[in-house]
Enzyme design. Structure first.
Site, PDB file in Angstrom:
ATOM      1  N   LEU A  85      55.781   7.545 125.423  1.00 14.82           N
ATOM      2  CA  LEU A  85      54.218   7.385 124.525  1.00 14.82           C
ATOM      3  C   LEU A  85      53.588   8.115 125.539  1.00 14.82           C
ATOM      4  O   LEU A  85      54.247   8.798 126.469  1.00 14.82           O
ATOM      5  CB  LEU A  85      54.210   6.008 125.782  1.00 14.82           C
ATOM      6  CG  LEU A  85      54.959   4.969 125.277  1.00 14.82           C
ATOM      7  CD1 LEU A  85      54.706   3.968 125.755  1.00 14.82           C
ATOM      8  CD2 LEU A  85      54.988   4.431 123.638  1.00 14.82           C
ATOM      9  N   GLY A 104      57.374   5.278 120.759  1.00 12.67           N
ATOM     10  CA  GLY A 104      56.175   6.255 120.707  1.00 12.67           C
ATOM     11  C   GLY A 104      56.419   7.145 119.557  1.00 12.67           C
ATOM     12  O   GLY A 104      56.571   8.456 119.654  1.00 12.67           O
ATOM     13  N   TYR A 146      49.047  20.258 135.471  1.00 18.08           N
ATOM     14  CA  TYR A 146      49.425  19.484 135.410  1.00 18.08           C
ATOM     15  C   TYR A 146      51.174  19.212 136.525  1.00 18.08           C
ATOM     16  O   TYR A 146      51.285  17.538 137.002  1.00 18.08           O
ATOM     17  CB  TYR A 146      50.467  19.941 133.650  1.00 18.08           C
ATOM     18  CG  TYR A 146      51.555  19.230 132.983  1.00 18.08           C
ATOM     19  CD1 TYR A 146      50.565  18.824 131.519  1.00 18.08           C
ATOM     20  CD2 TYR A 146      52.276  18.202 133.529  1.00 18.08           C
ATOM     21  CE1 TYR A 146      51.432  17.747 131.124  1.00 18.08           C
ATOM     22  CE2 TYR A 146      52.835  17.618 132.294  1.00 18.08           C
ATOM     23  CZ  TYR A 146      52.153  17.670 131.679  1.00 18.08           C
ATOM     24  OH  TYR A 146      53.478  15.820 130.649  1.00 18.08           O
TER      25      TYR A 146
HETATM   26  P1  NAD Z   1      51.749  11.681 121.287  1.00 17.13           P
HETATM   27  O1  NAD Z   1      50.337  11.945 121.380  1.00 17.13           O
HETATM   28  O2  NAD Z   1      51.551  12.757 120.019  1.00 17.13           O
HETATM   29  O3  NAD Z   1      52.028  10.905 120.685  1.00 17.13           O
HETATM   30  C1  NAD Z   1      52.218   9.268 121.396  1.00 17.13           C
HETATM   31  C2  NAD Z   1      52.552   8.671 120.855  1.00 17.13           C
HETATM   32  O4  NAD Z   1      52.606   7.280 121.469  1.00 17.13           O
HETATM   33  C3  NAD Z   1      52.438   7.912 119.653  1.00 17.13           C
HETATM   34  O5  NAD Z   1      53.851   7.395 118.766  1.00 17.13           O
HETATM   35  C4  NAD Z   1      51.604   6.862 119.582  1.00 17.13           C
HETATM   36  O6  NAD Z   1      51.807   6.160 118.372  1.00 17.13           O
HETATM   37  C5  NAD Z   1      52.251   6.093 121.380  1.00 17.13           C
HETATM   38  N1  NAD Z   1      51.668   5.243 122.294  1.00 17.13           N
HETATM   39  C6  NAD Z   1      50.499   5.605 122.566  1.00 17.13           C
HETATM   40  N2  NAD Z   1      50.091   4.458 123.795  1.00 17.13           N
HETATM   41  C7  NAD Z   1      50.976   3.828 122.905  1.00 17.13           C
HETATM   42  C8  NAD Z   1      50.978   1.962 122.957  1.00 17.13           C
HETATM   43  N3  NAD Z   1      50.032   1.908 123.771  1.00 17.13           N
HETATM   44  N4  NAD Z   1      51.559   1.227 122.701  1.00 17.13           N
HETATM   45  C9  NAD Z   1      52.969   1.779 121.638  1.00 17.13           C
HETATM   46  N5  NAD Z   1      52.846   3.022 121.363  1.00 17.13           N
HETATM   47  C10 NAD Z   1      51.303   4.104 121.870  1.00 17.13           C
HETATM   48  O7  NAD Z   1      52.151  12.787 122.633  1.00 17.13           O
HETATM   49  P2  NAD Z   1      53.570  13.681 122.828  1.00 17.13           P
HETATM   50  O8  NAD Z   1      52.547  14.923 123.400  1.00 17.13           O
HETATM   51  O9  NAD Z   1      54.004  13.672 121.477  1.00 17.13           O
HETATM   52  O10 NAD Z   1      54.193  13.446 123.692  1.00 17.13           O
HETATM   53  C11 NAD Z   1      55.210  12.337 124.104  1.00 17.13           C
HETATM   54  C12 NAD Z   1      55.962  12.990 125.313  1.00 17.13           C
HETATM   55  O11 NAD Z   1      56.097  13.970 125.178  1.00 17.13           O
HETATM   56  C13 NAD Z   1      55.430  12.142 126.908  1.00 17.13           C
HETATM   57  O12 NAD Z   1      56.136  11.703 127.532  1.00 17.13           O
HETATM   58  C14 NAD Z   1      54.645  13.652 126.818  1.00 17.13           C
HETATM   59  O13 NAD Z   1      54.199  13.873 128.175  1.00 17.13           O
HETATM   60  C15 NAD Z   1      55.836  14.281 126.436  1.00 17.13           C
HETATM   61  N6  NAD Z   1      55.539  15.918 126.667  1.00 17.13           N
HETATM   62  C16 NAD Z   1      54.460  16.202 125.493  1.00 17.13           C
HETATM   63  C17 NAD Z   1      54.838  17.433 126.346  1.00 17.13           C
HETATM   64  C18 NAD Z   1      53.439  18.695 124.839  1.00 17.13           C
HETATM   65  O14 NAD Z   1      53.352  19.679 125.271  1.00 17.13           O
HETATM   66  N7  NAD Z   1      52.716  18.326 123.837  1.00 17.13           N
HETATM   67  C19 NAD Z   1      55.574  19.204 126.465  1.00 17.13           C
HETATM   68  C20 NAD Z   1      56.581  17.462 126.805  1.00 17.13           C
HETATM   69  C21 NAD Z   1      56.369  16.712 126.824  1.00 17.13           C
END
Ligand code: NAD
Length: 392
Positions: free
Chosen positions: A139, A48, A235
């Protein structure tokens, strides 16, 4: 092609190659200037890797610690008439910058949940790196096909147990209104755990260990959001929270199963930020707009790159980790402390259609949202005719 943002609901359907490259460069510059602490990783696998927290992890590994990075993402390539996704352009920009700095960077684009992708990654590690000593699992996906059964599961964003009515902000209509969310069925909860729980993270570590490409004492982390009372009903204690609880189970299972290699596995709790994933969650745009207002006032606001630099420097490779009772790394303290939450709650209770733009930092939220897709960035000429076809 002159590229202007095409926003549809909570998503922007195009992206700007030069804007994305500039956004990646800004994160790289930040890491270079701020520096990192501790002896970091050498060979890093980021699952990811192309946007949000995963991209920040890749940038911190490479430009903070000088690590080789292998990434996995699921992005669309551009065509003559259609732009690629932001993650495509981010990855292209990351590769260019890494190679200009003699840093190894390779990315495999495809479904991380599949056996095939795991096999490809293992081959690539064997060929180019030997072993990896850090695996970041970042992811965020609305669906997953179980590679063993072939069945596809969809995640849902619903409360658990009871109906929940709350305020929300509709970014499309510029409208603050009440929304009532019906509770998820048992099947919806289980399906969300299948997609966003720890099963696939565990499968990755099993596959890497079995193939002999996981270094002794390697670390792995998967990202979570825990939040507080304001976001718990949608959430932390909702379907997605149930899936995230399963990451705790997976972390313990990974440590137990791979004790011969002394693998350390932690869930890392990060703060709420505008990313493609979070903007799709009901209530989050309102919560994050108020959070940004409060944290900017307090001088504690951080983006993905600041959070991840902190995670690597204090927890993963530092000697001052903040751990909770479930052995999770906590990087969300500046958001979840009682004082900050009380300020957000006061704004939350007051906020209405009339005063939304005054009380919140929606301007900051919207800027960050556009920036995810390479728009609204200084130094980028959005009237310029650019070639959307950028390759890696
Ligand atoms: P994002 O949407 O920016 O990134 C998701 C990534 O996953 C991308 O690189 C995408 O290409 C990849 N991806 C998605 N489906 C895929 C697949 N089937 N195969 C390969 N790659 C795939 O998301 P984000 O917000 O950076 O989230 C990343 C993690 O961080 C998640 O687990 C999320 O729950 C966690 N998180 C997010 C936040 C927030 O506020 N955004 C806060 C805390 C934790």
């Amino acid at each position: 092609m002159v590229i202007k943002p095409k926003v549809r609901g909570f998503i922007c359907t195009n992206a700007h190659p030069k804007g994305c490259a500039e956004a990646v460069k800004q994160q790289i510059d930040y890491i270079r200037n701020a520096g990192v602490s501790g002896e970091g990783p050498k060979n890093v696998l980021v699952i990811g890797c192309s946007t949000g927290y995963g991209l920040a992890s890749r940038i911190t590994s490479a430009f903070g610690y000088g690590a080789n990075t292998l990434g996995v993402c699921f992005e669309k390539a551009p065509t003559e008439r259609k732009t690629g996704t932001a993650g495509w352009y981010n990855t292209a920009a990351f590769h260019t910058q890494a190679r200009n700095n003699d840093l190894y960077a390779e990315t495999l684009n495809g479904d991380a949940f599949s056996h095939e992708m795991k096999r490809e990654v293992i081959e690539k590690i064997k060929q180019d790196l030997g072993k990896v000593d850090l695996v970041v699992y970042s992811l965020a996906s609305p669906r997953r096909t179980d590679p063993n059964s072939g069945e596809t599961y969809k995640s849902t964003l619903k409360p658990v147990g009871e109906t929940y009515t709350t305020k929300t902000y509709d970014t499309d209509k510029d409208l603050v209104h009440d929304v009532t969310l019906e509770p998820a069925s048992d099947e919806e909860i289980l399906n969300t755990i299948k997609v966003m729980g720890g099963e696939d993270w565990e499968m990755w570590l099993d596959a890497l260990a079995e193939a002999g490409v996981l270094a002794e004492n390697a670390q792995t982390t998967a990202y979570t959001y825990i939040g507080k009372e304001l976001t718990w009903p949608i959430y932390g204690q909702a379907t997605i929270g149930k899936a995230k609880e399963d990451l705790d189970r997976a972390a313990a299972a990974i440590i137990g199963k791979h004790s011969d290699l002394m693998i350390d596995a932690h869930v890392s709790s990060l703060k709420a930020l505008v990313t493609q994933a979070s903007s799709a969650i009901p209530v989050m745009p309102l919560y994050i707009s108020l959070l940004y207002q409060v944290m900017k006032d307090e001088g504690t606001h951080e983006g993905c790159i600041e959070q991840i630099r902190g995670l690597f420097s204090t927890c993963l490779y530092g000697d001052t980790p903040v751990l909770d009772e479930a052995n999770r790394f906590r990087m969300d303290g500046k958001e979840t402390n009682d004082e900050t939450q009380a300020k957000i709650k006061a704004l939350w209770d007051d906020v209405s259609q009339e005063n939304f733009h005054e009380l919140s930092d929606y301007a900051g939220y919207h800027h960050e949202f556009l920036k995810l897709f390479g728009f609204d960035i200084d130094n980028v000429d959005y009237d310029e005719d650019v070639d959307p076809q950028v390759s890696w």
